[in-house]
Design an enzyme around this catalytic site. Structure first.
Site, PDB file in Angstrom:
ATOM      1  N   PRO A  50     -23.485  31.565  20.720  1.00 25.59           N
ATOM      2  CA  PRO A  50     -22.261  31.771  19.907  1.00 25.59           C
ATOM      3  C   PRO A  50     -21.302  32.752  20.219  1.00 25.59           C
ATOM      4  O   PRO A  50     -20.829  33.782  19.544  1.00 25.59           O
ATOM      5  CB  PRO A  50     -23.014  32.043  18.659  1.00 25.59           C
ATOM      6  N   CYS A  51     -20.543  32.626  21.432  1.00 24.73           N
ATOM      7  CA  CYS A  51     -19.569  33.478  21.882  1.00 24.73           C
ATOM      8  C   CYS A  51     -18.534  33.372  20.830  1.00 24.73           C
ATOM      9  O   CYS A  51     -17.604  34.429  20.939  1.00 24.73           O
ATOM     10  CB  CYS A  51     -19.100  33.151  23.118  1.00 24.73           C
TER      11      CYS A  51
END
Length: 166
Positions: free
Chosen positions: A134-135
């Site tokens: 989850p950047c």
């Protein structure tokens, strides 16, 4: 050598394209298979990529996430090429709770190099397995969203979906 499998799953923000090595996701994103192919490790680029069969389990996990089970991606195995710092940054990203965001500076610290803020941003930009890694949960220190490879609109949608922003 066994081929890699590809599949796309519809989501509220467009199709999520995935490339898998059996049960391991090696690329994911909202662009295209061609874009994901370029992000694969060199040894994976030499493999055949065929339409995925019997991937209902993965389709269900993606559907669960978009239906509100925000921890659904946590169980997925992932693998992507990258230097030691990037690998640490990606592991740190996976530990961020779905309802939270952290800054690039905090990500650099969690990856073991507090001064490596630019490298933290580079790790986000090179992440080949979004949104599973989850950047999108990484924001600027001034509270603004910052960049996202699939557009700030998708980043904003994901963060709203997760309850991390209003």
């Amino acid at each position: 050598m066994k081929p890699l499998s590809r599949l796309s799953v519809k989501s509220p923000i467009g199709s999520l394209f995935l490339i898998c090595d059996e049960q391991t996701v090696v690329a994911a994103g909202f662009s295209s298979f061609a874009t994901l192919y370029k992000k694969l490790a060199a040894h994976d680029q030499s493999r055949e990529i065929v339409p995925g069969k019997n991937f209902r389990w993965l389709e269900n996990i993606v559907a669960d996430y978009f239906d509100g089970n925000l921890d659904a991606f946590n169980e997925l195995e992932v693998r992507q090429p990258g230097n030691e710092f990037s690998q640490k940054a990606w592991r740190a990203m996976r530990k961020i709770p779905s309802s939270k965001v952290i800054t690039y500076q905090t990500l650099a610290r969690k990856a073991g190099s507090p001064a490596a803020v630019r490298a933290a941003g580079t790790a986000c930009g090179r992440n080949a397995i979004a949104p599973i890694i989850p950047c999108h949960r990484i924001i600027r220190s001034d509270g603004s969203l910052g960049n996202y490879g699939y557009g700030v609109g998708k980043k904003s949608w994901l963060l709203r979906h997760e309850g991390a922003i209003d």
